[in-house]
Design an enzyme around this catalytic site. Structure first.
Site, PDB file in Angstrom:
ATOM      1  CD  GLN A  47       4.065  50.526  41.081  1.00 24.44           C
ATOM      2  OE1 GLN A  47       3.477  51.449  41.753  1.00 24.44           O
ATOM      3  NE2 GLN A  47       3.641  49.438  41.187  1.00 24.44           N
TER       4      GLN A  47
ATOM      5  CD  GLU B 179       2.991  46.526  51.431  1.00 27.41           C
ATOM      6  OE1 GLU B 179       3.238  45.454  51.752  1.00 27.41           O
ATOM      7  OE2 GLU B 179       2.922  47.010  50.554  1.00 27.41           O
TER       8      GLU B 179
ATOM      9  CG  HIS C 184      -3.176  45.805  46.054  1.00 26.66           C
ATOM     10  ND1 HIS C 184      -3.539  47.296  45.834  1.00 26.66           N
ATOM     11  CD2 HIS C 184      -2.165  45.784  45.777  1.00 26.66           C
ATOM     12  CE1 HIS C 184      -2.243  47.727  45.452  1.00 26.66           C
ATOM     13  NE2 HIS C 184      -1.398  46.739  45.298  1.00 26.66           N
TER      14      HIS C 184
END
Ligand code: CA
Length: 408
Positions: free
Chosen positions: A231, A192, A124
């Site tokens: 973000q 997650e 990731h």
């Protein structure tokens, strides 16, 4: 067995996860999942079988129970396991102890003190580094030396099933010289696993990798929703903020670390060697299969990712040892999340950012539509389970629908 459990059930006799449930007209309380039922721990408490203060089962969060410590909570789980297996047990012939899961409402299982989000999947971090920064140097120089993390918001961690409103904020499209305000156009999930702290440490105390598992009560599926456009504009130099803090969804069942023992596995080799305080002995990862499905409004679910918790470069032990190396204390009910769990190949990416290559390769859906990021009306569902021989232990699911942004 007192309860018939389907072979493919997540909630076998080997699992027995803890959660908070309620039925109409009754207050939330502690329960344990078995098959398609919930064992009502308040009803069990009233049988006076336990040798600890059972008032913890009447609480609407698991924290007081967890705070009793593993010597008590593991013994309670093992006792119940024995009773569920035996026709001569004190639970036999008492159907009133069980509530069908279909008739119960699940609640946020813990009162979360602090929430820390790690960034511990090398696949990731590499994929995101390529897109956000430099394809040639995707991993920043610190990444292989420490488990990168940041402190997130706990106030916006919500239980599975609560819809997510598309966040609004500031973004700067590449075509614009100045930022604009509006709903995020790049709303994403992050696959997650969260772990719940089960024991307080003292301010100034380091928790070693050897001690770390004693501080981990259990694990739950976690969707750390992200607004990629917010973000991208905000994250320099202090890291994630409003693109992350609008919501994270936590699954209702906390699977104990002990129930995951059959799935223990070695993580990837770490190169270069880590500093001594991060070294750990023996396998520290868990082979837990993971999947993510998207269900469009009035559509059918389509799986968009299959990954595995065993891929993590940094283990929970290392995350906790690093978290406390400076003397920062942890408390019962703190939540630590793994960071997005991606695998090596494209079918195992844990976010739409990676699946769609930053929006350049939209994902084809069965209904003919495509997804670069999430649409209003989409429901995202994550599942996880371990299988070893005849033993299956699952996490249930964490699921939520995306609602349109609130009106201006
Ligand atoms: Ca995250």
């Amino acid at each position: 067995m007192l309860v018939q459990v389907a072979k493919d059930s997540d909630f076998t006799i080997h699992n027995l996860p803890w959660g908070i449930f309620s039925v109409p007209g009754e207050s939330p309380r502690v329960g344990m999942a078995i098959g398609d039922q919930i064992l009502d721990m308040v009803a069990v408490a009233e049988l006076e079988l336990f040798d600890f203060d059972v008032s913890v089962f009447y609480e609407d969060k698991l924290n007081p129970f967890i705070a009793l410590g593993k010597s008590v909570t593991n013994k309670a789980r093992t006792q119940v396991q024995g009773w569920l297996k035996s026709k001569d047990s004190p639970l036999a012939g008492k159907p009133e102890l069980f509530v069908p899961q279909a008739e119960a409402t699940m609640h946020l299982p813990i009162s979360i003190g602090d929430y820390t989000d790690f960034y511990s999947s090398i696949e990731h971090a590499t994929n995101v580094g390529r897109m956000f920064r430099d394809p040639e140097n995707a991993l920043l120089p610190n990444w292989r030396h420490l488990p990168v993390g940041y402190h997130g918001r706990s106030s916006s961690i919500i239980e599975s099933g609560v819809p997510i409103r598309r966040p609004k904020g500031q973004t700067k499209p590449p075509t614009s010289d100045t930022p604009i305000y509006g709903p995020s156009k790049r709303l994403d999930f992050e696959l997650e696993m969260g772990f719940v702290i089960g024991k307080d440490s003292e301010l100034g105390q380091q928790v070693s990798t050897d001690e770390a598992e004693d501080y981990i009560f259990g694990l739950a599926l976690f969707n750390d929703w992200s607004a990629r456009d917010i973000q991208k504009w905000e994250y320099v130099p202090l890291g994630p903020f409003l693109g992350k803090s609008f919501a994270s969804s936590l699954a209702p069942w906390i699977v104990t670390l002990e129930a995951l023992e059959p799935f223990r596995t070695a993580g990837p080799a770490q190169d270069p060697a880590v500093l001594p305080y991060l070294a750990s002995r023996g396998p520290a990862n868990y082979n837990i299969q993971l999947e993510v499905g998207i269900t469009p409004k009035n559509g059918t679910e389509q799986v968009v990712s299959r990954s595995n918790f065993g891929y993590m470069y940094w283990s929970m032990r290392q995350q906790l040892a690093h978290h406390t190396v400076n003397g920062c204390n942890v408390r019962v009910g703190d939540l630590m999340a793994s960071g997005t769990i991606s695998g090596k190949d494209e079918s195992s990416y844990g976010s739409m950012l990676e699946i769609s290559k930053g929006g350049k390769q939209p994902f084809p859906m069965n209904d003919g539509s495509t997804r670069s990021f999430l649409d209003d009306g989409d429901t995202v569902t994550m599942r996880g389970w371990g299988e070893a021989g005849d033993i299956r232990v699952g996490f249930g699911e964490v699921s939520a629908e995306i609602l349109p942004a609130s009106p201006e």
